[in-house]
Design an enzyme around this catalytic site. Structure first.
Site, mmCIF file in Angstrom:
data_model
loop_
_atom_site.group_PDB
_atom_site.id
_atom_site.type_symbol
_atom_site.label_atom_id
_atom_site.label_comp_id
_atom_site.label_asym_id
_atom_site.label_seq_id
_atom_site.Cartn_x
_atom_site.Cartn_y
_atom_site.Cartn_z
ATOM 1 N N HIS A 273 31.747 119.861 -38.483
ATOM 2 C CA HIS A 273 30.710 118.875 -38.837
ATOM 3 C C HIS A 273 29.336 119.302 -38.323
ATOM 4 O O HIS A 273 28.485 118.459 -38.022
ATOM 5 C CB HIS A 273 31.042 117.485 -38.306
ATOM 6 C CG HIS A 273 32.430 117.034 -38.624
ATOM 7 N ND1 HIS A 273 32.748 116.328 -39.753
ATOM 8 C CD2 HIS A 273 33.613 117.236 -37.965
ATOM 9 C CE1 HIS A 273 34.049 116.081 -39.782
ATOM 10 N NE2 HIS A 273 34.605 116.645 -38.717
ATOM 11 N N SER B 297 5.293 134.174 -45.169
ATOM 12 C CA SER B 297 4.680 133.068 -45.905
ATOM 13 C C SER B 297 3.258 133.448 -46.259
ATOM 14 O O SER B 297 2.568 134.104 -45.479
ATOM 15 C CB SER B 297 4.685 131.812 -45.026
ATOM 16 O OG SER B 297 3.687 130.912 -45.464
ATOM 17 N N LYS C 284 5.461 132.951 -40.057
ATOM 18 C CA LYS C 284 6.780 132.757 -40.666
ATOM 19 C C LYS C 284 7.515 134.063 -40.973
ATOM 20 O O LYS C 284 6.915 135.054 -41.371
ATOM 21 C CB LYS C 284 6.639 131.962 -41.976
ATOM 22 C CG LYS C 284 6.311 130.505 -41.783
ATOM 23 C CD LYS C 284 7.396 129.721 -41.063
ATOM 24 C CE LYS C 284 8.587 129.443 -41.942
ATOM 25 N NZ LYS C 284 8.345 128.410 -42.936
ATOM 26 N N GLU D 184 18.987 132.605 -48.863
ATOM 27 C CA GLU D 184 18.747 131.496 -49.794
ATOM 28 C C GLU D 184 19.051 131.936 -51.225
ATOM 29 O O GLU D 184 19.620 131.183 -52.021
ATOM 30 C CB GLU D 184 17.299 131.022 -49.661
ATOM 31 C CG GLU D 184 17.036 130.402 -48.281
ATOM 32 C CD GLU D 184 15.571 130.436 -47.872
ATOM 33 O OE1 GLU D 184 14.703 130.605 -48.754
ATOM 34 O OE2 GLU D 184 15.294 130.302 -46.667
#
Ligand code: ARG
Length: 453
Positions: free
Chosen positions: A152, A273, A279, A286
């Site tokens: 979880h 970024s 970043k 992804e």
């Protein structure tokens, strides 16, 4: 190619959907192979002489060179089969017209697609094996690195980093078995089925099968030209593999975040970024995660298309080819990318260790209570009460003062002194498939054997 009974040209709006060369042009190698094999088959039944066989095979070699140089790229032909026939005619003249004897584009495309699918499954298998080996290499490096396992997404129990890495490797072992099964069932030759009723010429189909590398010949010509189960199985195998890659990617998105900080992704697999200079984003992961969704979409689209069809060949089948190619291309690209990501992972054992708070040892404490002779349900309740007490006092469960622990149960002070740390917890699990060093070493050997090239 089929204009004899027509007086009017095709409407451009039909041509736009019907013309499949931009999609099936990539089957040119497979189509050449089936054409070469068919030349031999026709010689075998006396349709071609030995001299004609030699001229046609030489012509196909010349066509192969043209196709390798990009002849399919901007040709106006309807599909790869008609393009190849036209090019062959330009090389050998009217003799090319004999090659389409006793066959149809229906058994041709089914044969080409099976050959292509078998090759694509082989390529995917190679990439899955490489990813598995990268996970095994990380497992070896992380054999004695401890981290929390999660259920979880909450800290559960201590494990070795190797155990986590191998968990993903075992999924790939199953993926490879699924791919091998799909490949075996794709290895059935449709050629010789003609358009639907079987070739009018008694070609030696067994010889065709062994020349083209098929394990068997199809038993029913209607089934053979309309069957695309093998494409569904290949895409299903790719979809399940993609789902596994996505779960691995999701773990790594979390683990590489500043909040976890368990691993660092190698720079070449991240992006920056355009706005925020600090970043470094896990785009590789992804994109892999997104591929899994698209793979499932292809599988659903293909299955839905097939379920609408009566038996035999219908043009609906052509529409599925783009989905097949896209799915297997995507799965291959995602798997190759993940291999790079995993091979480049850098572990941060200190960060993993600091996530191992004493609460991850609560199950071990309950097990000690059981060893002291109490039923597990009672032990669970007692340790739960100790956890609540620790929370009240704002300390870890192994830092509850002796007097307070004894108030929860008189056995606790002694049991807590024998609890040990995360290292003791992983070593207690000597069961096969558990976290003890010996168990994980056995697992490593078994996984390495499963991925042996
Ligand atoms: N381009 C077609 C396909 O990929 C080849 C078969 C055409 N057959 C036909 N009966 N029109 O499905």
């Amino acid at each position: 190619m089929w204009g004899g009974r027509f007086t009017e040209p095709m409407d451009p709006r039909l041509d736009r959907l019907n013309r499949s060369l931009p999609v099936d042009g990539r089957l040119w190698r497979e189509d050449l192979e089936t054409n070469r094999a068919w030349v031999h088959a026709l010689e075998g039944v006396g349709v071609l002489t030995g001299d004609e066989r030699v001229r046609l095979l030489a012509g196909l070699d010349a066509v192969a060179e043209q196709l390798a140089a990009g002849a399919a790229d901007d040709a106006a032909d309807e599909d790869i089969h008609s393009l190849l026939e036209r090019l062959l005619g330009e090389v050998v003249g009217p003799l090319a017209g004999k090659l389409h004897t006793g066959r149809s584009r229906n058994d041709q495309v089914a044969t080409d697609l099976r050959l292509w699918t078998m090759g694509a499954l082989d390529r995917l298998d190679g990439a899955l094996a490489a990813l598995g080996l990268a996970l095994i290499a990380q497992a070896r490096g992380g054999l004695d690195v401890l981290m929390p396992s999660y259920t979880h997404t909450q800290r559960a129990q201590p494990v070795r980093f190797a155990h986590w890495a191998l968990a993903h490797a075992w999924a790939l072992v199953r993926d490879r078995a699924r791919g091998a099964g799909a490949r075996a069932r794709a290895s059935v030759l449709p050629l010789g089925s003609g358009a639907i009723a079987g070739s009018g010429f008694a070609v030696d189909r067994e010889a065709l099968a062994s020349r083209l590398g098929f394990a068997a010949v199809s038993a029913n010509s209607i089934d053979a030209v309309g069957d695309r189960d093998f494409t569904l199985e290949a895409v299903f195998a790719a979809t399940v593999a993609g789902m596994h890659l996505s779960r691995l990617a999701e773990d790594l998105v979390l683990f590489s975040s500043a909040e976890f900080g368990f691993v660092v992704l190698a720079e070449p697999f991240t992006t920056g970024s355009s706005l925020m200079p600090q970043k470094r984003n896990p785009d590789s992961l992804e994109l892999v995660r997104a591929k899994a969704g698209h793979l499932l979409g292809r599988l659903v689209a293909m299955t839905a298309t097939l379920k609408a069809m009566p038996s035999g060949y219908q043009k609906d089948l052509q529409e599925n080819n783009a989905a097949l190619f896209d799915a297997l291309d995507g799965a291959l690209a995602a798997t190759e990318l993940m291999e790079g990501v995993v091979a480049g992972l850098q572990l941060r054992p200190g960060r993993m260790a600091s996530a191992l708070d004493a609460a991850t040892l609560a199950t071990d404490l309950a097990d000690l209570v059981v060893q002291a002779g109490r039923p597990f349900r009672e032990a669970h309740g007692l340790v739960g009460a100790l956890v609540r007490k620790a929370e009240e006092l704002g300390v870890a469960i192994d830092r509850v003062p002796t007097g307070e622990a004894a108030k929860v149960d008189p056995a606790f002070p002694d049991l807590l002194s024998r609890l040990g740390g995360p290292g003791a917890a992983v070593e207690r699990r000597r069961v096969a498939g558990g976290t003890a060093r010996t168990a994980v070493l056995e697992q490593l050997d078994a996984a390495a054997a499963a991925f042996k090239p």
